[in-house]
Design a protein around this motif. Structure first.
Motif, short mmCIF file in Angstrom:
data_model
loop_
_atom_site.label_atom_id
_atom_site.label_comp_id
_atom_site.label_asym_id
_atom_site.label_seq_id
_atom_site.Cartn_x
_atom_site.Cartn_y
_atom_site.Cartn_z
N UNK A 587 0.83 -1.21 0.00
CA UNK A 587 0.00 0.00 0.00
C UNK A 587 0.86 1.26 0.00
N UNK A 588 2.13 1.11 -0.38
CA UNK A 588 3.04 2.25 -0.38
C UNK A 588 3.25 2.76 -1.79
N UNK A 589 2.90 4.04 -2.08
CA UNK A 589 3.16 4.59 -3.41
C UNK A 589 4.68 4.62 -3.67
N UNK A 590 5.11 4.54 -4.92
CA UNK A 590 4.29 4.59 -6.13
C UNK A 590 3.85 3.24 -6.67
N UNK A 591 4.44 2.13 -6.17
CA UNK A 591 4.07 0.80 -6.67
C UNK A 591 3.35 0.07 -5.54
N UNK A 592 2.03 0.10 -5.54
CA UNK A 592 1.23 -0.46 -4.46
C UNK A 592 0.24 -1.46 -5.06
#
Length: 723
Positions: A587-592
């Protein structure tokens, strides 16, 4: 062909259930039938077959591209014929493998230390056969089919020729490795003396694993694995901490990577036992409709509260997420029901997707199963599984309590309602069917009574079928077969990504970059232990981006955890620290991944959904620091100390949620009061008596200002000049 693939999925799942429980046909018939496996299988052989089965199923079920209709002009008959032409090198390699098997069973080869020797040295006949009649045709077929699959188009109900070739290549890799790893040649794995055929098989196997991973999990993990592979062959050219003394040859590296130090290591060990077992369990819950009861029970219990569907998502996604092992997969499974209902009661589509993503991600840290993370941690650390599951209780509670607060405060700010009585299942009816929780109860009780994980999971799976006989949806032979088919298909993604993560682990173990990273962390800790932890957090999140949880943790544990242990952190705390950040990378941007899956259901923007899910799950980024500073949160300490740490930590995440969401004791606080709440929450992190008292005092001061002075929510500080 689709029916054939479904049959293979059933056989694959049944094979694992039989292998894990040590059951074979001859046990019941007294007849030894040829070509059927006898259990227990040798460990490496079992893992090789496990991966090969996933490759066959994956390429037959997940095409790179299929056209929409039978008469679609984009069909490529010439490329299909080219694909069938690749069956020629496949046949050559297959014939050679058969010759190898006959030779190994002939009794002509010398025996050393109880093992048959394999004379595959340069200049020998066997070496030439491995080079020209096995390895070269295998690589031609493998890489030719992979490249061809990117352009070949097949009809909806047919399989591309290139996919069939890749499935057969996966079988050839397994046949060769199972045969050679049963000889003394296995002792040369990881050295420059490894048979060249092993290097060829490992190269083809690695390429097939990465291609299947690209199809079922996207490019992120493939790119990361590619970076590590490039590093292996360029490390001798790099400066500083990344440098190695001498270059690695292709033969040595690929002879190393398809061993228990790489692809056949901890990630595949867990996927071939615990993960697939619980995937079968989840499939039985789904086929028996027992899983639907969990969701309906959550609706009946929490649906009436304000923002009810969001709270249902927390409970249902947490319960199902701990079983199925992937955050994104759980979003798809439960989010298709909860996200539309959240939007219906007033949540923005971005927020609805974010809540589901955060809740599903939390399922990976929910004991006792923890999305198979507990089993990988036990495999890597040697710490008993029950100790790991017990230690995870308070951190999991903190995570889900914080999400509940965030959801509740959001609903209060927006004045949301709960769901109407006629929109919900009847709670009384749900309570009457509470016996449907029996499979979960049996699983938990069996684990803590000391049963093996495999035995406990098998009992829980059987109980799911038995319990279904008390419902209208009774599992008979047909339903059981359907559940096995579903389990075989569900397992493909997680097996592929675990094997791909094994490639990365193989690079780390061969190059020693993990040890050098540990030295770097040790130097940072000399300046500041908090700085070292922050750096470790960033690396764990970066390594986990784009990966399912199990793969993310396995890779991060190889790179980060040894360094944390070396700076004096206890192994359990170090691995939990890494595990949490590997989990929240979903759930961590940028690759979630989890947020992107939720955005696909909610219709929201993927990036804004990932930012919102990061905000909702913000406590998960604080909790690891809390149990670093206070090990009582991992059940390490006296009863009073653990209870005090848990209570003050819950109060801390309450303050953090109130500050982030901007809702405190029934009203919107001014911006400086929100800052005060966040500051008070941070004081609760360390868990010491003095810092806890400061945090509580700061919270009381905020409460006093809000209730007595009552500054408006949009209040500004009045700043005046000298005049």
């Amino acid at each position: 062909m689709a029916k054939f693939a479904a049959f293979l999925a059933i056989v694959y799942a049944a094979f694992h259930m039989a292998a894990l429980n040590g059951v074979s046909i001859s046990d019941y018939t007294g007849i030894d039938l040829p070509l059927l496996p006898q259990f227990p299988m040798e460990t490496w052989n079992f893992r090789v077959v496990h991966i090969a089965g996933a490759l066959v199923l994956g390429f037959l079920m997940f095409a790179a591209y299929r056209v929409n209709t039978d008469d679609d002009p984009r069909e490529t008959p010439i490329l299909r014929l080219t694909g069938y032409a690749l069956l020629i090198p496949v046949a050559i390699a297959a014939w050679t493998v058969v010759q190898f098997l006959l030779r190994l069973n002939s009794g002509e080869l010398p025996v050393m230390g109880g093992l048959v020797t394999w004379p595959a040295f340069p200049g020998t006949e066997v070496y030439a056969q491995e080079l020209w009649w096995y390895g070269t045709p295998l690589l031609i077929a493998t890489f030719g089919a992979i490249i061809l699959s990117w352009f070949e188009r097949s009809k909806p109900q047919t399989m591309a020729a290139s996919d069939i070739v890749m499935a057969l290549c996966g079988v050839l890799v397994a046949l060769y490795l199972v045969a050679i790893y049963s000889t003394a040649a296995r002792n040369s794995v990881g050295t420059s003396f490894v048979p060249i055929g092993v290097a060829f098989a490992a190269t083809a196997g690695s390429a097939l694993i990465l291609e299947l991973t690209r199809r079922v999990a996207g490019l992120a993990l493939v790119i990361i694995a590619g970076v590590f592979l490039a590093y292996t062959f360029t490390a001798h050219l790099l400066p500083g901490v990344l440098a190695v003394q001498s270059a690695y040859t292709w033969q040595r590296f690929f002879g190393h990577v398809y061993s228990d130090a790489g692809i056949l290591g901890p990630t595949t060990a867990v996927s071939s036992t615990y993960i697939i077992l619980f995937i079968i369990f989840a499939a039985f819950l789904q086929a028996s409709k027992v899983g639907d009861y969990f969701v309906n029970f959550a609706f009946a219990a929490a649906g009436r509260a304000r923002g009810g569907p969001a709270k249902v998502a927390i409970f249902a996604s947490g319960l199902m997420g701990m079983i199925n092992g992937t955050s994104a997969g759980n979003v798809v499974a439960t989010g298709s029901l909860t996200i539309p209902l959240m939007k219906k009661v007033g949540y923005h589509r971005r927020t609805a997707g974010a809540i589901e993503a955060a809740a599903s991600t939390g399922g990976q840290i929910m004991p006792p199963i923890m999305g198979a993370g507990a089993f990988i941690m036990a495999e890597i650390t040697g710490i008993p599984y029950t100790e790991i599951a017990f230690a995870a209780i308070i951190p999991a509670v903190l995570y889900f309590v914080s999400i509940y607060f965030m959801v509740d405060f959001e609903a209060a700010k927006l004045g949301m309602r709960g769901m109407r009585e006629d929109e919900l299942p009847k709670l009384k009816e749900m309570i009457k069917r509470v016996y449907l929780f029996i499979p979960i109860i049996i699983l938990i009780v069996a684990l803590f009574l000391g049963y093996s994980v495999i035995r406990a999971g098998t009992l829980a799976t059987i109980s799911a079928a038995v319990v279904s006989w008390l419902t209208p949806v009774r599992m008979g032979p047909r339903a059981i077969v359907k559940a096995l088919e579903l389990a075989g298909l569900m397992s493909i993604q997680i097996i592929a990504v675990c094997a791909a993560a094994g490639i990365i682990v193989g690079v780390i173990s061969l190059t020693g970059v993990g040890a050098r990273f540990s030295a770097l962390l040790l130097n940072l800790a000399g300046l500041s232990q908090l700085l070292a932890l922050m750096f470790a957090m960033c690396i764990a999140i970066l390594l986990g981006m784009g990966m399912p949880t199990t793969a993310a943790y396995a890779v991060a544990a190889s790179v980060v955890a040894p360094g944390l242990i070396e700076i004096g952190i206890p192994p359990l705390t170090a691995h939990f620290f890494v595990f949490y950040f590997a989990v929240v990378s979903a759930i961590t941007p940028p690759v979630a991944l989890a947020s992107y899956a939720a955005a696909g259901i909610s219709g929201g923007n993927p990036m804004s959904t990932s930012v919102a899910s990061f905000k909702i799950g913000i406590a998960a980024f604080i909790v690891p620091f809390m149990f670093f500073y206070n090990s009582a949160l991992l059940m390490d300490g006296g009863t009073f100390e653990i209870l005090r740490a848990g209570a003050t930590a819950i109060f801390g995440v309450f303050l953090l949620s109130a500050g982030v969401q901007g809702w405190f004791i029934g009203a919107r606080p001014a911006w400086f009061l929100r800052a005060g709440l966040i500051l008070a929450a941070l004081f609760m992190i360390e868990g010491g008596v003095i810092t806890d008292l400061i945090g509580i005092g700061a919270a009381l001061a905020v409460f006093f200002v809000q209730k007595v002075l009552a500054p408006p929510p949009d209040a500004q500080l009045d700043v005046r000049g000298m005049d």
